[in-house]
Design a protein around this motif. Structure first.
Motif, PDB file in Angstrom:
ATOM      1  N   GLN A 196       0.821  -1.217   0.000  1.00 39.77           N
ATOM      2  CA  GLN A 196       0.000   0.000   0.000  1.00 39.77           C
ATOM      3  C   GLN A 196       0.852   1.262   0.000  1.00 39.77           C
ATOM      4  O   GLN A 196       0.419   2.304  -0.486  1.00 39.77           O
ATOM      5  CB  GLN A 196      -0.952  -0.026   1.200  1.00 39.77           C
ATOM      6  CG  GLN A 196      -2.044  -1.063   1.046  1.00 39.77           C
ATOM      7  CD  GLN A 196      -2.835  -1.311   2.318  1.00 39.77           C
ATOM      8  OE1 GLN A 196      -2.409  -0.924   3.420  1.00 39.77           O
ATOM      9  NE2 GLN A 196      -3.982  -1.944   2.193  1.00 39.77           N
ATOM     10  N   VAL A 197       2.050   1.166   0.522  1.00 35.62           N
ATOM     11  CA  VAL A 197       2.981   2.292   0.483  1.00 35.62           C
ATOM     12  C   VAL A 197       3.649   2.374  -0.891  1.00 35.62           C
ATOM     13  O   VAL A 197       3.788   3.452  -1.476  1.00 35.62           O
ATOM     14  CB  VAL A 197       4.058   2.150   1.586  1.00 35.62           C
ATOM     15  CG1 VAL A 197       5.122   3.239   1.430  1.00 35.62           C
ATOM     16  CG2 VAL A 197       3.427   2.223   2.961  1.00 35.62           C
ATOM     17  N   PHE A 198       4.028   1.212  -1.409  1.00 38.59           N
ATOM     18  CA  PHE A 198       4.771   1.190  -2.677  1.00 38.59           C
ATOM     19  C   PHE A 198       3.904   1.504  -3.888  1.00 38.59           C
ATOM     20  O   PHE A 198       4.411   2.018  -4.890  1.00 38.59           O
ATOM     21  CB  PHE A 198       5.448  -0.176  -2.877  1.00 38.59           C
ATOM     22  CG  PHE A 198       6.722  -0.324  -2.104  1.00 38.59           C
ATOM     23  CD1 PHE A 198       7.790   0.541  -2.320  1.00 38.59           C
ATOM     24  CD2 PHE A 198       6.857  -1.330  -1.157  1.00 38.59           C
ATOM     25  CE1 PHE A 198       8.977   0.402  -1.611  1.00 38.59           C
ATOM     26  CE2 PHE A 198       8.034  -1.458  -0.436  1.00 38.59           C
ATOM     27  CZ  PHE A 198       9.093  -0.595  -0.659  1.00 38.59           C
ATOM     28  N   PHE A 199       2.615   1.207  -3.833  1.00 41.24           N
ATOM     29  CA  PHE A 199       1.752   1.405  -5.004  1.00 41.24           C
ATOM     30  C   PHE A 199       1.823   2.847  -5.533  1.00 41.24           C
ATOM     31  O   PHE A 199       2.153   3.059  -6.711  1.00 41.24           O
ATOM     32  CB  PHE A 199       0.304   1.018  -4.683  1.00 41.24           C
ATOM     33  CG  PHE A 199      -0.627   1.149  -5.859  1.00 41.24           C
ATOM     34  CD1 PHE A 199      -0.803   0.106  -6.751  1.00 41.24           C
ATOM     35  CD2 PHE A 199      -1.333   2.333  -6.084  1.00 41.24           C
ATOM     36  CE1 PHE A 199      -1.658   0.230  -7.841  1.00 41.24           C
ATOM     37  CE2 PHE A 199      -2.186   2.465  -7.161  1.00 41.24           C
ATOM     38  CZ  PHE A 199      -2.346   1.406  -8.048  1.00 41.24           C
ATOM     39  N   PRO A 200       1.520   3.876  -4.724  1.00 42.94           N
ATOM     40  CA  PRO A 200       1.612   5.243  -5.259  1.00 42.94           C
ATOM     41  C   PRO A 200       3.043   5.655  -5.589  1.00 42.94           C
ATOM     42  O   PRO A 200       3.269   6.427  -6.525  1.00 42.94           O
ATOM     43  CB  PRO A 200       1.023   6.110  -4.143  1.00 42.94           C
ATOM     44  CG  PRO A 200       1.148   5.297  -2.910  1.00 42.94           C
ATOM     45  CD  PRO A 200       1.034   3.877  -3.341  1.00 42.94           C
ATOM     46  N   LEU A 201       4.018   5.129  -4.831  1.00 46.93           N
ATOM     47  CA  LEU A 201       5.416   5.472  -5.098  1.00 46.93           C
ATOM     48  C   LEU A 201       5.863   4.957  -6.457  1.00 46.93           C
ATOM     49  O   LEU A 201       6.555   5.652  -7.208  1.00 46.93           O
ATOM     50  CB  LEU A 201       6.318   4.898  -3.996  1.00 46.93           C
ATOM     51  CG  LEU A 201       6.200   5.538  -2.610  1.00 46.93           C
ATOM     52  CD1 LEU A 201       7.120   4.836  -1.621  1.00 46.93           C
ATOM     53  CD2 LEU A 201       6.525   7.025  -2.682  1.00 46.93           C
ATOM     54  N   VAL A 202       5.459   3.720  -6.784  1.00 41.45           N
ATOM     55  CA  VAL A 202       5.812   3.143  -8.081  1.00 41.45           C
ATOM     56  C   VAL A 202       5.134   3.918  -9.208  1.00 41.45           C
ATOM     57  O   VAL A 202       5.764   4.234 -10.231  1.00 41.45           O
ATOM     58  CB  VAL A 202       5.414   1.647  -8.138  1.00 41.45           C
ATOM     59  CG1 VAL A 202       5.544   1.108  -9.557  1.00 41.45           C
ATOM     60  CG2 VAL A 202       6.281   0.833  -7.190  1.00 41.45           C
ATOM     61  N   CYS A 203       3.841   4.242  -9.025  1.00 41.17           N
ATOM     62  CA  CYS A 203       3.104   5.003 -10.049  1.00 41.17           C
ATOM     63  C   CYS A 203       3.769   6.352 -10.309  1.00 41.17           C
ATOM     64  O   CYS A 203       3.997   6.739 -11.466  1.00 41.17           O
ATOM     65  CB  CYS A 203       1.655   5.216  -9.610  1.00 41.17           C
ATOM     66  SG  CYS A 203       0.631   3.727  -9.666  1.00 41.17           S
ATOM     67  N   VAL A 204       4.096   7.066  -9.239  1.00 44.32           N
ATOM     68  CA  VAL A 204       4.714   8.385  -9.378  1.00 44.32           C
ATOM     69  C   VAL A 204       6.104   8.269  -9.995  1.00 44.32           C
ATOM     70  O   VAL A 204       6.509   9.096 -10.818  1.00 44.32           O
ATOM     71  CB  VAL A 204       4.773   9.095  -8.006  1.00 44.32           C
ATOM     72  CG1 VAL A 204       5.620  10.365  -8.092  1.00 44.32           C
ATOM     73  CG2 VAL A 204       3.371   9.435  -7.522  1.00 44.32           C
TER      74      VAL A 204
END
Length: 263
Positions: A196-204
């Motif tokens: 859940q932390v990595f999902f937006p980080l990977v997208c960005v």
């Protein structure tokens, strides 16, 4: 038979764009729901893509919805927005040279019956039907496919950035809503998994990489935007070297007697 084959070859870049955009949107949406299923209060199994696209809801609702929301409106091609990428993409249309040619002429809409005004879209008709799919295609059909390839590559990266950006915002939004719910109705605690932390980080991170390697900069474009400018500047050069054709096609249409003379 040859004509059908030619049309099929020209449509292939568009079909490929549609498939890739739908595939990306589906995968990002699915992983978003899977990663944040506890916050969305639903249960989702980890499925392979083949199984995913066979789900009736996906095939009958979600895929057509993606097509209607992203593919058909084609904002990079048609939007009046002044966003940098949209402005850059549209400013490179060779049809703009035809419009500007009339504006540079000493004749005007009062003295010339074939004077082109922007709102008439006649410059687009001349370019797309009579020149691009006319003389240029006769000279070298590969130039048509090459132009479409570069156009759809720009669109793929542009739409991909938007899809990833939307789901990045949704991820942060659902995290905020979930923790607000815990604060007001239960016990506030840090309730996040590594995914859940990595999902937006990977997208960005992917968005940043796309923008870093592909800049729609007016003075120094790079990547796909540079390729788009390059192919269209070649078309504009072709137009400039075929003034006689433009005069016959535009100035003399419907028995017109005026000729292009620059002010």
């Amino acid at each position: 038979m040859a004509n059908k084959l030619k049309k099929s070859n020209l449509k292939e870049p568009k079909r490929r764009l549609e498939r890739l955009v739908v595939l990306l949107a589906l995968l990002v949406a699915y992983f978003y729901i899977y990663v944040y299923q506890n916050m969305l209060h639903i249960k989702v199994e980890l499925l392979d893509f083949q199984t995913l696209i066979q789900i009736p809801l996906v095939a009958l609702v979600i895929i057509p919805l993606i097509h209607c929301l992203i593919i058909k409106p084609d904002p990079l091609q048609r939007s009046p927005s002044q966003r940098k990428a949209i402005r850059f993409f549209q400013n490179e249309f060779p049809s703009k040279y035809i419009l500007e040619r009339c504006r540079r002429c000493r004749e005007d809409e009062n003295s010339c019956p074939n004077y082109i005004k922007a709102e008439s879209y006649a410059h687009i008709r001349y370019w797309f039907h009579d020149i691009f799919h006319g003389e240029i295609e006769k000279e070298d059909p590969s130039k048509i496919k090459d132009t479409f390839d570069k156009s759809y590559t720009c669109k793929l990266l542009y739409y991909s950035s938007w899809i990833l950006g939307v789901f990045s915002v949704l991820a942060i939004f659902i995290i905020a809503i979930h923790h607000a719910y815990l604060y007001f109705f239960k016990e506030l605690k840090f309730d996040l998994t590594s995914l859940q932390v990595f999902f937006p980080l990977v997208c960005v991170s992917i968005i940043i990489l796309i923008k870093k390697l592909n800049k729609p900069d007016e003075s120094r474009p790079s990547g796909t935007w540079h390729a788009w400018r390059e192919v269209n500047r070649i078309h504009v050069s072709w137009l400039k070297s075929h003034e006689g054709l433009l005069a016959n096609l535009i100035c003399e249409e419907s028995g017109g007697t005026k000729r292009f003379v620059e002010r």
